[in-house]
Design a protein around this motif. Structure first.
Motif, PDB file in Angstrom:
ATOM      1  N   GLU A 191      39.842   5.876 118.804  1.00  0.00           N
ATOM      2  CA  GLU A 191      40.581   5.646 120.053  1.00  0.00           C
ATOM      3  C   GLU A 191      41.436   4.392 119.928  1.00  0.00           C
ATOM      4  OE1 GLU A 191      40.746   7.533 122.929  1.00  0.00           O
ATOM      5  OE2 GLU A 191      39.737   8.957 121.608  1.00  0.00           O
ATOM      6  N   ALA A 192      40.842   3.346 119.329  1.00  0.00           N
ATOM      7  CA  ALA A 192      41.577   2.098 119.155  1.00  0.00           C
ATOM      8  C   ALA A 192      42.767   2.312 118.227  1.00  0.00           C
ATOM      9  CB  ALA A 192      40.649   1.023 118.592  1.00  0.00           C
ATOM     10  N   LYS A 218      44.494   4.986 117.863  1.00  0.00           N
ATOM     11  CA  LYS A 218      45.550   5.669 118.604  1.00  0.00           C
ATOM     12  C   LYS A 218      46.326   4.673 119.450  1.00  0.00           C
ATOM     13  CE  LYS A 218      43.022   9.244 120.257  1.00  0.00           C
ATOM     14  NZ  LYS A 218      42.717  10.568 120.813  1.00  0.00           N
ATOM     15  N   VAL A 219      45.606   3.714 120.032  1.00  0.00           N
ATOM     16  CA  VAL A 219      46.275   2.706 120.855  1.00  0.00           C
ATOM     17  C   VAL A 219      47.246   1.895 120.008  1.00  0.00           C
ATOM     18  CG1 VAL A 219      45.918   0.583 122.170  1.00  0.00           C
ATOM     19  CG2 VAL A 219      44.422   2.527 122.552  1.00  0.00           C
ATOM     20  N   LEU A 231      35.118   5.690 118.712  1.00  0.00           N
ATOM     21  CA  LEU A 231      35.744   4.606 119.466  1.00  0.00           C
ATOM     22  C   LEU A 231      36.805   3.920 118.609  1.00  0.00           C
ATOM     23  CD1 LEU A 231      35.646   3.182 122.178  1.00  0.00           C
ATOM     24  CD2 LEU A 231      33.899   1.662 121.268  1.00  0.00           C
ATOM     25  N   ASP A 267      50.199   3.991 119.290  1.00  0.00           N
ATOM     26  CA  ASP A 267      50.978   4.381 120.473  1.00  0.00           C
ATOM     27  C   ASP A 267      51.812   3.226 121.000  1.00  0.00           C
ATOM     28  OD1 ASP A 267      48.564   6.698 121.997  1.00  0.00           O
ATOM     29  OD2 ASP A 267      50.064   6.933 120.404  1.00  0.00           O
ATOM     30  N   PHE A 268      51.408   2.024 120.698  1.00  0.00           N
ATOM     31  CA  PHE A 268      52.132   0.860 121.226  1.00  0.00           C
ATOM     32  C   PHE A 268      52.559  -0.058 120.090  1.00  0.00           C
ATOM     33  CE2 PHE A 268      51.332   1.948 125.526  1.00  0.00           C
ATOM     34  CZ  PHE A 268      50.053   2.485 125.571  1.00  0.00           C
ATOM     35  N   TYR A 310      51.651  -4.022 118.618  1.00  0.00           N
ATOM     36  CA  TYR A 310      50.837  -4.149 117.406  1.00  0.00           C
ATOM     37  C   TYR A 310      51.721  -3.980 116.178  1.00  0.00           C
ATOM     38  CZ  TYR A 310      47.091  -3.428 120.775  1.00  0.00           C
ATOM     39  OH  TYR A 310      46.252  -3.530 121.858  1.00  0.00           O
ATOM     40  N   ASP A 332      30.790   2.820 115.859  1.00  0.00           N
ATOM     41  CA  ASP A 332      31.229   3.962 116.650  1.00  0.00           C
ATOM     42  C   ASP A 332      32.579   4.437 116.109  1.00  0.00           C
ATOM     43  OD1 ASP A 332      32.087   5.769 118.563  1.00  0.00           O
ATOM     44  OD2 ASP A 332      31.219   4.643 120.215  1.00  0.00           O
TER      45      ASP A 332
END
Lengths: 122, 556
Positions: free
Chosen positions: A102-103, A105-106, A99, A109-110, A114, A96
């Motif tokens: 999306e991961a 971006k996470v 998906l 973003d943090f 990470y 996917d």
């Protein structure tokens, strides 16, 4: 090649290419078109944007599906591939790409959770 | 007699309240007037009569100076039925004195309604449903039937009877309509759901809100004078009137409330049959509905609706008049008076479709309906093993159920198998009689054989904590990857192969659906956890859920 293996390779997508010029990255995308010479191909990421991958040696076989490319981002925003591998999708579970995006971006973003660093040994 | 310069018509009458205009010579032949409000009645012989309700003199007769134009009498046959819906402001010239009707008008009005033909619109103007009240009886509404019940009969001390009810909607609102006894015979078969009808002369009374969620203070009963006439021109009458409640809001509503909901059908179960107390067999199907609040709720369908329902393609489902219950927290049931629409042609449906395709499909959603006993609905109550302990799950009166992703870290292979009664539905441990026979106390029988069954004790762990759980036959077989009979055989014959199965099963990660309950044995209370269901990890769902949780945490 050895040099790139020791360095952290952040996973990125097309919109992040410009931030990682001259740095080693890991790019996952779906193969779109292979150049007739076999030394170049385009990939599409989870946001449907396209990037170009250049190889040292021409491809020996037909490339398709989702690939993971490790390489350096050139000044032009292309990826100079050191190595790549294909993600098998025939084992029942399709990959996917949205998906994965999306991961991605996470992760970006943090950064405090990470961190892209080589883990200190000992 | 009035003229519009082209034609004359002598069928004009002043309504009683305007009699003074004739008496006081305000209306005089040859004056030009503006007809502001009128009611057109049609007589049985096809003639039309215009009752003037409001008229204004624009130019008095003296200033007009005689007849205008050369009008010829208008023959009624040329009228088209839609004529009266045209602007009610018509300018007429008064040619002959209008008869002053005192009682005449009243009689006239009385006569006309009874001569009311079965033609659309004949009688009174169409009024909006929202304006209906018990104090006016001469009205006609033009509305669409959105819901029609079946005929229900009753029989009690006072006698017996039958009734049917329906809901009608127009641009202004909706209303519930009931017909009893003779009206059932007259109208039931004539009325079709989805079609538009002119209804007039029903009786209005205060609505009994207990039986309906229809938004109207009044409800209508059809009586001997009521008429229901099909309407051909129905495109501008809306299909349905719904006041949708967000699924997230359902928690705030009282149980047994009747609500309208709309959502995406995320999942649907197979249809099952169950027998009611009166020994009737009825079909049932549960579907899960989600809307933009991100919450999910289970909806139960019954009967034919359950059997016919097709949830493929995750359709938008709207239900009007669903009953809210507190089963499992909050759940909905489509009763006989609910209307279900699949992919309805209304703006809310399109909004939902757009939202779902863009973001909703990735949302895990939190279900308001806690499913008991792991019926395969993994959409709720995800916990980490640390949560289970910190939230003291299982400490209440009832058992708690939760889902988690955990890895098996230990399997107890000693005493995982027991000898059970070979009878079909009996799993009781049998006693080895030592003579080749095995006795089952429950069946009170002896058997020459037994069947092996599994009770597997395992320790599962995630990043935060671990938990001892008991797995029975199905979940144990799923974890070990072998059936109980084969395992029993191996244990007796090939111990190393038996051990290897357990080695192989260790350190696998699964989705567990567990049941926890505080149990007391001789003054000692312990939490017992049982695995209800084991499934392989769906990494996509898991990833989506993690990303959602991260985002939620990040937003705080």
């Amino acid at each position: 090649m050895a040099g790139i293996l020791d360095v952290p390779k952040p996973r990125i997508n097309c919109s992040m290419l410009s931030r990682f010029i001259n740095r080693a990255v890991c790019f996952v995308g779906r193969v779109e078109k292979v150049h007739p010479s076999g030394k170049m191909f385009t990939v599409v990421d989870g946001e449907s944007k396209t990037a170009t991958v250049e190889l040292n040696e021409p491809l020996e076989e037909e490339l398709s599906g989702v690939v993971e490319v490790i390489g350096m981002v050139s000044n032009k925003g292309d990826i100079m591939a050191s190595t790549y591998n294909t993600l098998r999708e025939d084992r029942g579970v399709p990959f996917d790409l949205e998906l994965y995006n999306e991961a991605l971006k996470v992760i970006h973003d943090f950064p405090q959770h990470y961190p892209f660093q080589v883990a200190a040994s000992g | 007699m009035m003229s519009d310069g082209r034609h004359t018509l002598s069928s004009f009458m002043l309504s009683t309240q305007l009699n003074y205009m004739a008496e006081e010579n305000i209306l005089v032949p040859n004056c030009v007037c503006l007809l502001k409000r009128q009611v057109t009645n049609m007589l049985k012989d096809g003639r039309r009569v215009v009752i003037i309700l409001e008229i204004q003199v624009l130019k008095p007769a003296e200033e007009v100076g005689g007849k205008i134009g050369d009008p010829t009498p208008y023959s009624d046959g040329k009228y088209s039925p839609t004529f009266q819906y045209v602007s009610s402001q018509i300018i007429f010239f008064l040619l002959v004195p209008l008869t002053v009707n005192r009682n005449l008008n009243r009689d006239f009005m009385k006569k006309v309604p009874s001569a009311l033909p079965d033609t659309p619109g004949g009688g009174s103007k169409v009024v909006p449903i929202a304006s209906l009240n018990p104090y006016q009886s001469k009205w006609t509404i033009r509305a669409r039937v959105t819901n029609k019940s079946s005929i229900r009969t009753w029989s009690n001390a006072r006698g017996e009877g039958k009734l049917f009810s329906m809901e009608m909607v127009d641009e202004s609102g909706e209303i519930r309509v009931t017909g009893f006894n003779q009206e059932v015979d007259k109208f039931f078969s004539l009325i079709e759901v989805g079609k538009v009808y002119y209804v007039s002369r029903g009786s209005l009374k205060i609505a009994n809100k207990q039986y309906t969620s229809v938004k109207n203070d009044y409800e209508m009963t059809l009586n001997g004078e009521s008429t229901v006439i099909p309407c051909e021109d129905s495109c501008d009458v809306p299909m349905v009137q719904c006041d949708f409640v967000s699924i997230g809001d359902l928690e705030n509503r009282e149980k047994d409330a009747i609500v309208d909901v709309i959502g995406v059908c995320r999942s649907v179960d197979e249809v099952t049959k169950l027998t009611t107390k009166s020994n009737r067999e009825v079909s049932k199907r549960t579907l899960s509905l989600m809307d933009m609040s991100g919450k999910l709720v289970n909806v139960t369908l019954w009967g034919e609706e359950a059997e016919k329902f097709d949830g493929s393609g995750q359709p938008i489902v709207a239900i009007k008049g669903a009953k809210l219950s507190d089963y499992g927290g909050r759940s909905l049931s489509a009763s006989f008076s609910s209307t279900m629409m699949i992919n309805p042609d209304i703006p809310e449906a399109y909004k939902l479709r757009g939202w779902f395709d863009k973001e909703g499909h990735a949302l895990e959603g939190q279900s308001l309906t806690e499913v008991r006993g792991g019926s395969g609905n993994y959409m709720e109550n995800w916990k980490t093993l640390a949560d289970v302990k910190s939230e003291h799950l299982g400490h209440g009166d009832k058992a708690d159920y939760y889902s988690c992703i955990a890895t098996i870290v230990f399997l107890r292979k000693e005493n995982c198998l027991y000898q059970a009664c070979p009878s079909q539905d009996c799993n009781k441990k049998v006693i080895d009689q030592q003579n080749g026979m095995f006795r089952c106390e429950k069946c009170d029988k002896e058997f020459p054989n037994f069947k092996y069954r599994l009770i597997l004790s395992a320790n599962i762990a995630d990043y935060g904590d671990n938990q001892w759980v008991t797995c029975f036959q199905e979940s144990a077989e799923a974890i070990l990857g072998q059936n109980a009979a084969y395992l029993g055989q191996l244990k007796d014959s090939n111990e190393s192969a038996f051990d290897e199965i357990f080695q192989h099963a260790n350190f696998n990660t699964f989705v567990f659906r567990n049941r926890v309950k505080l149990e007391t044995y001789n003054d000692e209370s312990r939490i017992k956890a049982t695995v209800m269901d084991v499934k392989p990890v769906d990494h996509r769902e898991y990833s989506k859920r993690l990303i959602m949780n991260i985002r939620k945490l990040g937003a705080k």
